[in-house]
Scaffold this active site. Sequence first.
Site, PDB file in Angstrom:
ATOM      1  N   ASP A  22      33.702  39.801 -43.841  1.00 47.88           N
ATOM      2  CA  ASP A  22      32.427  40.757 -44.460  1.00 47.88           C
ATOM      3  C   ASP A  22      31.240  40.861 -43.430  1.00 47.88           C
ATOM      4  O   ASP A  22      30.854  39.899 -42.877  1.00 47.88           O
ATOM      5  CB  ASP A  22      32.083  40.435 -46.021  1.00 47.88           C
ATOM      6  N   HIS A  39      32.572  47.072 -36.890  1.00 46.36           N
ATOM      7  CA  HIS A  39      33.875  47.143 -36.823  1.00 46.36           C
ATOM      8  C   HIS A  39      34.705  46.760 -35.525  1.00 46.36           C
ATOM      9  O   HIS A  39      35.550  45.932 -35.397  1.00 46.36           O
ATOM     10  CB  HIS A  39      34.568  48.412 -37.571  1.00 46.36           C
ATOM     11  N   SER A  67      40.371  47.146 -48.098  1.00 46.61           N
ATOM     12  CA  SER A  67      40.691  46.779 -49.536  1.00 46.61           C
ATOM     13  C   SER A  67      41.240  47.978 -50.109  1.00 46.61           C
ATOM     14  O   SER A  67      40.656  49.221 -49.682  1.00 46.61           O
ATOM     15  CB  SER A  67      39.412  46.399 -50.318  1.00 46.61           C
ATOM     16  N   LEU A 133      52.209  31.155 -35.296  1.00 53.11           N
ATOM     17  CA  LEU A 133      51.342  31.235 -36.410  1.00 53.11           C
ATOM     18  C   LEU A 133      52.061  32.605 -37.311  1.00 53.11           C
ATOM     19  O   LEU A 133      52.334  33.660 -36.705  1.00 53.11           O
ATOM     20  CB  LEU A 133      49.916  31.831 -35.660  1.00 53.11           C
ATOM     21  N   ARG A 196      31.709  36.383 -53.573  1.00 50.82           N
ATOM     22  CA  ARG A 196      32.715  36.857 -54.358  1.00 50.82           C
ATOM     23  C   ARG A 196      33.904  37.323 -53.894  1.00 50.82           C
ATOM     24  O   ARG A 196      34.260  37.170 -52.573  1.00 50.82           O
ATOM     25  CB  ARG A 196      32.235  38.352 -55.063  1.00 50.82           C
TER      26      ARG A 196
HETATM   27  C1  IPE Z   1      35.694  42.969 -48.929  1.00 55.16           C
HETATM   28  O1  IPE Z   1      34.600  43.598 -48.504  1.00 55.16           O
HETATM   29  C2  IPE Z   1      36.883  43.847 -48.499  1.00 55.16           C
HETATM   30  C3  IPE Z   1      37.090  43.623 -47.141  1.00 55.16           C
HETATM   31  C4  IPE Z   1      36.612  42.504 -46.232  1.00 55.16           C
HETATM   32  C5  IPE Z   1      38.210  44.369 -46.238  1.00 55.16           C
HETATM   33  P1  IPE Z   1      33.618  44.524 -49.069  1.00 55.16           P
HETATM   34  O2  IPE Z   1      32.460  44.715 -48.281  1.00 55.16           O
HETATM   35  O3  IPE Z   1      34.520  45.903 -49.085  1.00 55.16           O
HETATM   36  O4  IPE Z   1      33.473  43.965 -50.550  1.00 55.16           O
HETATM   37  P2  IPE Z   1      32.311  44.320 -51.638  1.00 55.16           P
HETATM   38  O5  IPE Z   1      32.210  45.837 -51.940  1.00 55.16           O
HETATM   39  O6  IPE Z   1      30.969  43.882 -51.004  1.00 55.16           O
HETATM   40  O7  IPE Z   1      32.458  43.482 -52.773  1.00 55.16           O
HETATM   41  C1  IPE Z   2      33.572  44.232 -43.708  1.00 56.55           C
HETATM   42  O1  IPE Z   2      32.523  44.695 -43.292  1.00 56.55           O
HETATM   43  C2  IPE Z   2      34.624  45.332 -43.203  1.00 56.55           C
HETATM   44  C3  IPE Z   2      35.345  46.076 -44.427  1.00 56.55           C
HETATM   45  C4  IPE Z   2      34.986  45.860 -45.551  1.00 56.55           C
HETATM   46  C5  IPE Z   2      36.348  47.020 -43.918  1.00 56.55           C
HETATM   47  P1  IPE Z   2      31.687  45.677 -44.302  1.00 56.55           P
HETATM   48  O2  IPE Z   2      31.956  47.202 -43.319  1.00 56.55           O
HETATM   49  O3  IPE Z   2      31.761  45.488 -45.565  1.00 56.55           O
HETATM   50  O4  IPE Z   2      30.101  45.186 -43.671  1.00 56.55           O
HETATM   51  P2  IPE Z   2      28.852  45.289 -44.595  1.00 56.55           P
HETATM   52  O5  IPE Z   2      29.100  44.529 -46.079  1.00 56.55           O
HETATM   53  O6  IPE Z   2      28.431  46.498 -45.283  1.00 56.55           O
HETATM   54  O7  IPE Z   2      27.738  44.450 -43.866  1.00 56.55           O
HETATM   55 MG    MG Z   3      30.879  44.526 -47.138  1.00 54.85          MG
END
Ligand code: IPE
Ligand code: IPE
Ligand code: MG
Length: 244
Positions: A22, A39, A67, A133, A196
Amino acid sequence: MAVAPAFDDQQPVPNHVAIIMDGNGRWARARGLPRIAGHKQGAEAVRSTVRSCKDIGISYLTIYAFSSENWKRPASEVDDLMGLLRLYIRREIASLGREGVRIRFIGNRSRLDSDINRLIVEAEENTKDNTGLNFTVAINYGGRQEILDAVRAFADDVRAGSHAPEDISEPLLESYLQSQELPDPDLIIRTSGEQRISNFLLWQSAYTEFVFTSILWPDFKHEHLEQAVQEYQRRERRYGGSGD
Ligand code: IPE
Ligand code: IPE
Ligand code: MG
């Protein structure tokens, strides 16, 4: 001269590490860049983490890439993420295969583009005899959906007569989960400071240790994985016992 690892190499390391990657968006925003730049950098962190797991001696790595709730994001970001996944799988299949990595995918495939599904099948097929792995990528994955799908499949088997309703047990339900070939994760790491689970591996994480770090995923390096392993080694896993 080799640098001593941050963790204790005389103690067991986690067998299965799962990561909620994240913070890509925040990483990009902090640099005045579009989210996709975060990303892309995140995909680089995945490459280096696969290598770090091999170095440390971790046998299973599972990453949360997309997700079942991430479809809520703007269509342009979903397209960018799918494009990146496509590119990543295509580019990495050969090199991971050569390095002995076995790739699996979990998550609901029905909503993914057919070419991504083809790449997924090809990657799994090409690496199925590898014994290095075990690397699993969760795409369009949701823990609740995975459990629901398992229950539906079990109900179908009951209707077809191959099971009786009272057959249901933990091992039997597990045999219907997409993660059936994976041991439960010993350690789940979540980056970016959020604390979370966001619908990741709900069934499998009943007794998993969690490590949360404020590092944003694109900045995650070998040393951060070592620190998480060190933190894991300090934990006492009790599984409901008294610890005596
Ligand atoms: C969780 O991250 C999903 C992935 C890392 C793929 P999100 O950024 O989507 O989660 P929330 O919305 O903050 O809980
Ligand atoms: C995690 O980074 C990647 C995915 C959930 C696909 P985010 O895109 O959720 O990044 P933040 O949480 O907005 O910083
Ligand atoms: Mg996120």
